[in-house]
Scaffold this motif. Sequence first.
Motif, PDB file in Angstrom:
ATOM      1  N   ASN A  42       0.841  -1.192   0.000  1.00 14.36           N
ATOM      2  CA  ASN A  42       0.000   0.000   0.000  1.00 14.36           C
ATOM      3  C   ASN A  42       0.878   1.244   0.000  1.00 14.36           C
ATOM      4  O   ASN A  42       1.368   1.668   1.044  1.00 14.36           O
ATOM      5  CB  ASN A  42      -0.922  -0.006   1.228  1.00 14.36           C
ATOM      6  CG  ASN A  42      -1.874   1.177   1.229  1.00 14.36           C
ATOM      7  OD1 ASN A  42      -2.113   1.808   0.197  1.00 14.36           O
ATOM      8  ND2 ASN A  42      -2.430   1.477   2.390  1.00 14.36           N
ATOM      9  N   VAL A  43       1.093   1.800  -1.180  1.00 15.24           N
ATOM     10  CA  VAL A  43       1.882   3.021  -1.294  1.00 15.24           C
ATOM     11  C   VAL A  43       1.003   4.185  -0.861  1.00 15.24           C
ATOM     12  O   VAL A  43      -0.018   4.465  -1.481  1.00 15.24           O
ATOM     13  CB  VAL A  43       2.376   3.248  -2.742  1.00 15.24           C
ATOM     14  CG1 VAL A  43       3.270   4.483  -2.804  1.00 15.24           C
ATOM     15  CG2 VAL A  43       3.128   2.022  -3.248  1.00 15.24           C
ATOM     16  N   LYS A  44       1.386   4.856   0.210  1.00 14.51           N
ATOM     17  CA  LYS A  44       0.489   5.841   0.820  1.00 14.51           C
ATOM     18  C   LYS A  44       0.842   7.283   0.456  1.00 14.51           C
ATOM     19  O   LYS A  44       2.008   7.643   0.362  1.00 14.51           O
ATOM     20  CB  LYS A  44       0.542   5.712   2.344  1.00 14.51           C
ATOM     21  CG  LYS A  44      -0.003   4.404   2.883  1.00 14.51           C
ATOM     22  CD  LYS A  44       0.063   4.399   4.400  1.00 14.51           C
ATOM     23  CE  LYS A  44      -0.478   3.097   4.974  1.00 14.51           C
ATOM     24  NZ  LYS A  44      -0.386   3.074   6.452  1.00 14.51           N
ATOM     25  N   GLY A  45      -0.207   8.063   0.293  1.00  9.04           N
ATOM     26  CA  GLY A  45      -0.115   9.494   0.377  1.00  9.04           C
ATOM     27  C   GLY A  45       0.827  10.222  -0.540  1.00  9.04           C
ATOM     28  O   GLY A  45       1.340  11.267  -0.165  1.00  9.04           O
ATOM     29  N   VAL A  46       1.110   9.686  -1.715  1.00 10.86           N
ATOM     30  CA  VAL A  46       1.991  10.395  -2.626  1.00 10.86           C
ATOM     31  C   VAL A  46       1.216  11.512  -3.316  1.00 10.86           C
ATOM     32  O   VAL A  46       0.167  11.284  -3.908  1.00 10.86           O
ATOM     33  CB  VAL A  46       2.566   9.441  -3.686  1.00 10.86           C
ATOM     34  CG1 VAL A  46       3.435  10.205  -4.685  1.00 10.86           C
ATOM     35  CG2 VAL A  46       3.376   8.336  -3.024  1.00 10.86           C
ATOM     36  N   THR A  47       1.724  12.727  -3.225  1.00  8.28           N
ATOM     37  CA  THR A  47       1.103  13.834  -3.953  1.00  8.28           C
ATOM     38  C   THR A  47       2.118  14.409  -4.925  1.00  8.28           C
ATOM     39  O   THR A  47       3.313  14.463  -4.637  1.00  8.28           O
ATOM     40  CB  THR A  47       0.628  14.953  -3.005  1.00  8.28           C
ATOM     41  OG1 THR A  47       1.760  15.526  -2.344  1.00  8.28           O
ATOM     42  CG2 THR A  47      -0.347  14.416  -1.985  1.00  8.28           C
ATOM     43  N   TYR A  48       1.642  14.829  -6.080  1.00  6.95           N
ATOM     44  CA  TYR A  48       2.539  15.372  -7.097  1.00  6.95           C
ATOM     45  C   TYR A  48       1.943  16.643  -7.676  1.00  6.95           C
ATOM     46  O   TYR A  48       0.784  16.662  -8.062  1.00  6.95           O
ATOM     47  CB  TYR A  48       2.771  14.364  -8.228  1.00  6.95           C
ATOM     48  CG  TYR A  48       3.749  14.884  -9.248  1.00  6.95           C
ATOM     49  CD1 TYR A  48       5.116  14.763  -9.033  1.00  6.95           C
ATOM     50  CD2 TYR A  48       3.314  15.543 -10.390  1.00  6.95           C
ATOM     51  CE1 TYR A  48       6.025  15.267  -9.934  1.00  6.95           C
ATOM     52  CE2 TYR A  48       4.225  16.054 -11.296  1.00  6.95           C
ATOM     53  CZ  TYR A  48       5.577  15.911 -11.076  1.00  6.95           C
ATOM     54  OH  TYR A  48       6.473  16.424 -11.965  1.00  6.95           O
ATOM     55  N   LYS A  49       2.767  17.681  -7.711  1.00  6.55           N
ATOM     56  CA  LYS A  49       2.320  18.944  -8.272  1.00  6.55           C
ATOM     57  C   LYS A  49       3.430  19.552  -9.114  1.00  6.55           C
ATOM     58  O   LYS A  49       4.623  19.377  -8.823  1.00  6.55           O
ATOM     59  CB  LYS A  49       1.943  19.936  -7.157  1.00  6.55           C
ATOM     60  CG  LYS A  49       0.749  19.529  -6.305  1.00  6.55           C
ATOM     61  CD  LYS A  49       0.510  20.541  -5.192  1.00  6.55           C
ATOM     62  CE  LYS A  49      -0.664  20.121  -4.308  1.00  6.55           C
ATOM     63  NZ  LYS A  49      -0.870  21.072  -3.179  1.00  6.55           N
ATOM     64  N   VAL A  50       3.021  20.253 -10.139  1.00  6.95           N
ATOM     65  CA  VAL A  50       3.939  21.137 -10.847  1.00  6.95           C
ATOM     66  C   VAL A  50       3.789  22.503 -10.211  1.00  6.95           C
ATOM     67  O   VAL A  50       2.674  22.982 -10.012  1.00  6.95           O
ATOM     68  CB  VAL A  50       3.617  21.200 -12.351  1.00  6.95           C
ATOM     69  CG1 VAL A  50       4.583  22.149 -13.058  1.00  6.95           C
ATOM     70  CG2 VAL A  50       3.692  19.807 -12.974  1.00  6.95           C
ATOM     71  N   VAL A  51       4.902  23.119  -9.841  1.00  4.82           N
ATOM     72  CA  VAL A  51       4.857  24.390  -9.132  1.00  4.82           C
ATOM     73  C   VAL A  51       5.735  25.413  -9.843  1.00  4.82           C
ATOM     74  O   VAL A  51       6.599  25.073 -10.656  1.00  4.82           O
ATOM     75  CB  VAL A  51       5.329  24.231  -7.670  1.00  4.82           C
ATOM     76  CG1 VAL A  51       4.457  23.245  -6.922  1.00  4.82           C
ATOM     77  CG2 VAL A  51       6.804  23.820  -7.613  1.00  4.82           C
ATOM     78  N   ASN A  52       5.513  26.657  -9.509  1.00  7.97           N
ATOM     79  CA  ASN A  52       6.378  27.744  -9.941  1.00  7.97           C
ATOM     80  C   ASN A  52       7.133  28.273  -8.733  1.00  7.97           C
ATOM     81  O   ASN A  52       6.528  28.642  -7.722  1.00  7.97           O
ATOM     82  CB  ASN A  52       5.557  28.866 -10.580  1.00  7.97           C
ATOM     83  CG  ASN A  52       5.035  28.485 -11.950  1.00  7.97           C
ATOM     84  OD1 ASN A  52       5.736  27.855 -12.732  1.00  7.97           O
ATOM     85  ND2 ASN A  52       3.796  28.851 -12.240  1.00  7.97           N
ATOM     86  N   VAL A  53       8.436  28.274  -8.827  1.00  6.12           N
ATOM     87  CA  VAL A  53       9.267  28.767  -7.733  1.00  6.12           C
ATOM     88  C   VAL A  53       9.093  30.269  -7.586  1.00  6.12           C
ATOM     89  O   VAL A  53       9.042  31.009  -8.573  1.00  6.12           O
ATOM     90  CB  VAL A  53      10.745  28.429  -7.993  1.00  6.12           C
ATOM     91  CG1 VAL A  53      11.639  29.086  -6.949  1.00  6.12           C
ATOM     92  CG2 VAL A  53      10.954  26.924  -7.984  1.00  6.12           C
ATOM     93  N   ILE A  54       9.018  30.728  -6.343  1.00  9.06           N
ATOM     94  CA  ILE A  54       8.947  32.158  -6.036  1.00  9.06           C
ATOM     95  C   ILE A  54      10.281  32.650  -5.483  1.00  9.06           C
ATOM     96  O   ILE A  54      10.692  33.773  -5.742  1.00  9.06           O
ATOM     97  CB  ILE A  54       7.809  32.438  -5.042  1.00  9.06           C
ATOM     98  CG1 ILE A  54       6.462  32.008  -5.640  1.00  9.06           C
ATOM     99  CG2 ILE A  54       7.773  33.908  -4.646  1.00  9.06           C
ATOM    100  CD1 ILE A  54       5.303  32.071  -4.669  1.00  9.06           C
ATOM    101  N   GLY A  55      10.956  31.806  -4.729  1.00  8.85           N
ATOM    102  CA  GLY A  55      12.253  32.181  -4.184  1.00  8.85           C
ATOM    103  C   GLY A  55      12.966  30.972  -3.608  1.00  8.85           C
ATOM    104  O   GLY A  55      12.330  30.007  -3.174  1.00  8.85           O
TER     105      GLY A  55
END
Length: 682
Positions: free
Chosen positions: A368-381
């Motif tokens: 049971n692979v738990k809780g993986v979240t993936y997002k593409v983000v834009n760096v601010i700093g």
Amino acid sequence: MRKTINSRIVVGAIAAGVLFSCGQKDETPTEKTVVQTEQNENDEFQWEVDRFADIRVLRYRVNGFDKLTLDQKKLAYYLTQAGLSGRDIIYDQNYKHNLEIRKALDHIVANHEGDDSEDWKNFLQYTKQVWFANGIHHHYSKDKFKPAFDQAYFESLLAATETEISEAAMTAIFDPSVDAKGVNLDASKGIIKGSANNFYGEGVTEQMVDEYYAKIKDPNDTTPISYGLNSKMILNDNGELEEVTWKIGGMYGEALTKVAYWLEKAAEVAENEAQRDALKLLVKYYETGDLKDWDAYSIAWVEATDGDIDYINGFIEVYGDAKGYRATYETIVQMKDFEASAQMKVLEDNVQWFEDNSSIMDAHKKANVKGVTYKVVNVIGEAGDASPSTPIGVNLPNADWIRAEHGSKSVSLGNIVEAYENASGSSMLKEFTFDEEEYERAKKHGAKASKLHTSLHEVVGHASGQLNPGVGTPKETLKNYASALEEARADLVSLYFLMNEKMVELGLMESLEVGKAEYDAYIRNGLMTQLQRVELGKNIEQSHMRNRQLVAAWVYEKGKADNVIEKLERDGKTYFKIRDYVALQGLFGELLREIQRIKSEGDFEAGKNLIETYAVKIDQAIHAEVLERVKPLNIPPYSGFVNPVLVPEMDNDGNIIDVKVTYDANFKEQMLEYAKEYSFLK
């Protein structure tokens, strides 16, 4: 990033690798090839702002910042201020004389008009190298910089600007035999004694460290703290080992007090209670230095998945410690890229399918692979170990038990990738692809292939697999080979699935041509183009580079009998051409199975044999050829970034009424501004 926010991707020119900060962070970091496209002539944004030595400095855009609410903008501003407030820490962690040297260099540059002499140009280049590397050792090779000016000229600058420096710091700059290597992974030289970093005091040996932790660790503890993560280990006045904790009131306390101040401001404008609670726990951790508080924070942080603003802040990656205990200070502030994240959520939703269909042994698969979240983000700093050289992907937290029980966050730094893609042309690609078919496939599919590789590496790769019951952590069992093996393992998960029809079925790529483009790029990079980063005659020492050569060299050798990858020559130039992509996928699967076994069983000798056989030594003829071929292309092998500047607008009562993003700072200006505003350690 299993540090992957430990997996950091460092991208230079076209075939430069990708270094992830993986939850181990780029620990285990991964590097991968990024295919860069021609800059749009209609785009007036100035992507490149400086070049010196083997470095080019770029800018990145913060796309969509103006769409944030005022409180979100304030949150981003406070978090970036928190990050920058700890900037001095990474300098001191990298080397005990770094801060003194940097402050002397800062003062000279700020108070000397400069001239057109070669000595001044060489001095300014050296200063920029120190700024870029957060110290006097190269950010990648960890070799000490060699000034192209002599000590007498430096002393004249000191006198002209009334700058002082100690004899020890002067010796560190000019004596090449003193503290020559920032991080040494060659056990024969002593990985603590041979490393110049500031994680261990005089007289501390590897054996002492091993014995110390063997005594205090409970082998039956299923939720162990990250021993040594936030401390320097010294011999006290009684000759006993002691951990000096980095905390408010302790080592680095002045800087951490400022970090905590801005984190508290950020908590006041948090987007939700979960985010606010996590920020408060981070402040508590900086106050106590208790690693149980770090675990509590990490759990709260990984479970705070709502909101558009997120951040990384702490002592996170252990790549700088050859023993794999002590972590460097690092911070990234980011906002969600809404459209791209929606497209990639499919990986997050299908992570269990990938685990179930991996080539690793069933006993090593997670049920049971738990809780993986993936997002593409834009760096601010960014600040600390994430700046100026930045990852392009991150996966955290690094503690295996937290990842297993509470999940992890994986992000791809979308605007960083955008900047790389827009900053360079395709000359490297043209030089090292064998034929028009390979070149056109790279141009058409390379950018997508690279991003998918990164995503799979971070989301699936570092989340995959499990240790056998009773087996210690990789830094304990695999020791100085752990980082390279972990990055290879995560890369292999990605490579294995990039030629699977499931990727097409999920809509992640239009055809297997995307996977082929990535296979081409990986073999080119692992066997040839990454060598532009190594001085001729030297071995590969950096973990991500070792990872890539290990994978590429192993599959090349094992596939020779069936001509899976063919070595070709044309017009005196060498090329590696994949002849059987399906067979190559099978070889990637075989190596993945073996490296997962090594990790799961803690098989040090097998891991050592793989690294020493395939990952360290370089074919000197190929190396010389690569250096000769890249020379006329005039593409620095390493890239990094200046940060955009967040400028708060105030009303008459001193309240922030808006925050604007500006992109005006060049590298020299930004470094001097940071020295003026964020120098909190002596």
